[in-house]
Scaffold this active site. Structure first.
Site, short mmCIF file in Angstrom:
data_model
loop_
_atom_site.label_atom_id
_atom_site.label_comp_id
_atom_site.label_asym_id
_atom_site.label_seq_id
_atom_site.Cartn_x
_atom_site.Cartn_y
_atom_site.Cartn_z
N HIS A 14 0.83 -1.21 0.00
CA HIS A 14 0.00 0.00 0.00
C HIS A 14 0.86 1.27 0.00
CE1 HIS A 14 0.91 0.93 4.22
NE2 HIS A 14 0.84 -0.38 4.43
N GLU B 265 -2.21 -7.23 7.24
CA GLU B 265 -0.88 -7.17 7.84
C GLU B 265 -0.84 -8.06 9.08
OE1 GLU B 265 2.05 -7.15 7.68
OE2 GLU B 265 2.89 -5.12 7.76
#
Length: 214
Positions: A11, A84
């Site tokens: 990201h 994550e």
């Protein structure tokens, strides 16, 4: 030969990235202005690729990173399995010496083979791998999706890459990453093997002016 091209990206930047704050899966922070610029730069560089599907984590920073492609009408699916790693109770805290030492010791333990060791109230690399595998299997079960874009997170990417290339988790840190870097990976359905074409590539970001740090 049936092949699948996987464009795997991290990201774009968030304010917490800039400040050196560990985010993990428990902090759902948005892209900052520079992260949005990174997302635009990546879109401009790769909008010509005929993506069949977009896969992201459940966290908004990955969704925002691929927003330009979603607006094209490309089908999008999000999975918590791509989130994550959970860094536990220290996620989202301002950097400090105690936490910094804790993270360094934890990563060192992983490098030394203690990959089942979880952060306090968080996850271990083995646990991350276990939740990623069903998502990988789903992606590979769709050979008609020839080009796919996958947006996820730094440590989770490192785990994923060791899975794809059948490496032990102690090799995670061999895979460097930065915000909105690209790993391009090709999969052959004939050999059932992955081939790495691009690694931590950021050529699409070179025109951006890096802003001042906080």
């Amino acid at each position: 030969m049936k092949r699948k091209s996987i464009y795997l990206i991290r990201h774009g930047e968030t304010d917490l990235n800039r400040k050196g704050v560990v985010q993990g899966s428990g902090v759902n922070s948005p892209l900052n202005e520079f992260g949005e610029a990174q997302a635009t730069a990546f879109y401009n560089a790769y909008q010509h690729v005929p993506f069949d599907k977009i896969y992201t984590s459940d966290l908004q920073r990955t969704h925002q990173t691929v927003r330009g492609f979603i607006k094209q009408g490309i089908p999008h699916e999000s999975y918590s399995g791509l989130n994550e790693i959970s860094w536990g109770i220290r996620e989202g805290k301002e950097p400090n010496i105690g936490d910094g030492n804790y993270y360094r010791e934890l990563v060192a333990a992983w490098k030394n083979g203690q990959v089942e060791l979880a952060s306090e109230e968080g996850e271990s690399p083995v646990q991350v791998r276990e939740r990623q595998i069903p998502v990988i299997e789903k992606i590979l079960s769709r050979p008609h999706e020839r080009n796919i874009l996958v947006a996820m997170h730094g440590r989770a990417m490192r785990v994923l890459l060791t899975v794809l290339f059948k490496q032990p988790l102690v090799r995670m840190d061999d895979y460097e990453h930065s915000n909105l870097c690209l790993y391009k990976i090709n999969y052959s359905y004939d050999t059932q093997e992955f081939e790495l074409e691009l690694s931590n590539d950021i050529t699409h970001l070179l025109s951006l002016e890096i802003p001042q740090t906080f």
